[in-house]
Enzyme design. Structure first.
Site, PDB file in Angstrom:
ATOM      1  CG  ASN A  10      -1.678   1.272   1.408  1.00 36.64           C
ATOM      2  OD1 ASN A  10      -1.825   2.050   0.466  1.00 36.64           O
ATOM      3  ND2 ASN A  10      -2.194   1.522   2.610  1.00 36.64           N
ATOM      4  CE  LYS A  12      -0.085   3.558   4.677  1.00 30.18           C
ATOM      5  NZ  LYS A  12      -0.088   3.735   6.115  1.00 30.18           N
ATOM      6  CG  HIS A  95      -5.931   2.492   4.906  1.00 27.77           C
ATOM      7  ND1 HIS A  95      -5.480   3.446   5.788  1.00 27.77           N
ATOM      8  CD2 HIS A  95      -4.963   1.550   4.840  1.00 27.77           C
ATOM      9  CE1 HIS A  95      -4.272   3.097   6.220  1.00 27.77           C
ATOM     10  NE2 HIS A  95      -3.942   1.945   5.654  1.00 27.77           N
ATOM     11  CD  GLU A  97      -2.921   5.986   6.457  1.00 26.85           C
ATOM     12  OE1 GLU A  97      -2.861   5.991   5.218  1.00 26.85           O
ATOM     13  OE2 GLU A  97      -2.047   5.455   7.180  1.00 26.85           O
ATOM     14  CD  GLU A 167      -3.756  -1.925   7.302  1.00 27.13           C
ATOM     15  OE1 GLU A 167      -2.713  -2.304   6.772  1.00 27.13           O
ATOM     16  OE2 GLU A 167      -4.254  -0.796   7.117  1.00 27.13           O
ATOM     17  N   GLY A 173       2.320   2.611  10.669  1.00 22.29           N
ATOM     18  CA  GLY A 173       3.328   3.657  10.486  1.00 22.29           C
ATOM     19  C   GLY A 173       4.019   4.071  11.779  1.00 22.29           C
ATOM     20  CB  SER A 213       4.816  -1.591  12.017  1.00 18.17           C
ATOM     21  OG  SER A 213       4.473  -0.233  12.248  1.00 18.17           O
TER      22      SER A 213
HETATM   23  P1  PGA Z   1       2.639   0.500   7.604  1.00 12.73           P
HETATM   24  O1  PGA Z   1       1.191   0.775   6.947  1.00 12.73           O
HETATM   25  O2  PGA Z   1       3.110  -0.828   7.096  1.00 12.73           O
HETATM   26  O3  PGA Z   1       3.486   1.641   7.139  1.00 12.73           O
HETATM   27  O4  PGA Z   1       2.439   0.484   9.087  1.00 12.73           O
HETATM   28  C1  PGA Z   1       0.255  -0.255   6.774  1.00 12.73           C
HETATM   29  C2  PGA Z   1      -0.999   0.270   6.138  1.00 12.73           C
HETATM   30  O5  PGA Z   1      -1.453   1.365   6.508  1.00 12.73           O
HETATM   31  O6  PGA Z   1      -1.597  -0.389   5.264  1.00 12.73           O
END
Ligand code: PGA
Length: 249
Positions: A10, A12, A95, A97, A167, A173, A213
């Site tokens: 992903n 982003k 997601h 976000e 998640e 992140g 992560s």
């Molecule tokens: P990350 O993000 O691996 O940077 O923690 C995962 C995601 O938001 O899909």
């Protein structure tokens, strides 16, 4: 039942078209054989060029969001028809976000899920609790509510096509991964919830990813758990060698 593992990047809001192409060329050249399904969910601007670079390889293509209508006066939005035209295979839906910054709800997730399925796009539906909810002992209730709302009105045959990404928002992140035990516990709970909604057969075949992560160093301990069928990888999917190391965990 053996479920094919699905490792999805992903990206982003990262990478220009040129950067995405360079990544795709590098990944193709180092990838080799894998029994897993592999895909990259990229920004809209890169989808056409990535489709070309990845053609003939095993790497599939995903978008990160879509509107639920085919067309209309929705300035700035992209429809499932438009994604289908490019040849997108998957789309991330809901997601955290998008839920946090773009007011997405279980209801919009539900509409998007149905629209994606109607157009032959496989949805990756994201669920997960924030830290305060985990600390308050509410994580399982929150995830159950997200699943029930997201899946509302779907048939079992449709639900099987949905990939669920667990998640935990506190692990995205932040460098703070859920322990493999925490991730497995929730993914098992998700499977149990799907069983309650659609029956055991659907629950056994539906694929559940962990995200938050994930990196080369922790991929194996997460991906070898019984109920974890893949990973949704943010930061570590931006570097081709790291992404490959996760695929080869
Ligand atoms: P990350 O993000 O691996 O940077 O923690 C995962 C995601 O938001 O899909």
């Amino acid at each position: 039942m053996t479920r094919k593992k699905i490792i999805a990047g992903n990206w982003k809001m990262y990478k220009t078209i040129a950067e995405g192409q360079a990544f795709a060329e590098e990944l193709k050249s180092i990838l080799g054989q894998t029994e897993h399904e592999v895909l990259v969910c990229a920004p809209y601007t890169q989808l056409s060029s990535l489709k070309k670079v990845f053609s003939g390889s095993i790497v599939k293509l995903g978008a990160q969001n879509m509107h639920f209508e085919n067309e209309g006066a929705f300035t700035g939005e992209i429809s499932p028809l438009m994604l289908k035209e490019i040849g997108v295979d998957y789309c991330v839906i809901g997601h955290s976000e998008r839920r946090q910054y773009f007011a997405e709800t279980d209801d919009t997730v539900n509409r998007k899920l149905k629209a994606a399925l109607a157009h032959g796009i496989f949805p990756i539906m994201c669920v997960g609790e924030v830290l305060a909810q985990r600390d308050a002992g509410e994580a399982f209730d929150v995830v159950r509510t997200q699943l029930t709302g997201g899946f509302a009105g779907l048939e079992a045959g449709e639900a099987t096509k949905v990939v669920i990404a667990y998640e935990p928002v506190w692990a995205i992140g932040t460098g703070r991964t859920a322990t493999p035990e925490q991730a497995e516990e929730m993914c098992a709970f998700i499977r149990e919830t799907v069983s309650g909604l659609f029956g055991e057969g659907t629950a056994e075949s539906v694929r559940i990813q962990y995200g938050g992560s994930v990196k080369p160093a922790n991929a194996a301990e997460l991906l070898t758990k019984d109920n974890i069928d893949g990973a949704l990888v943010g930061g570590a999917s931006l570097i081709a060698r790291d992404f490959k190391a996760i695929i080869d965990y």
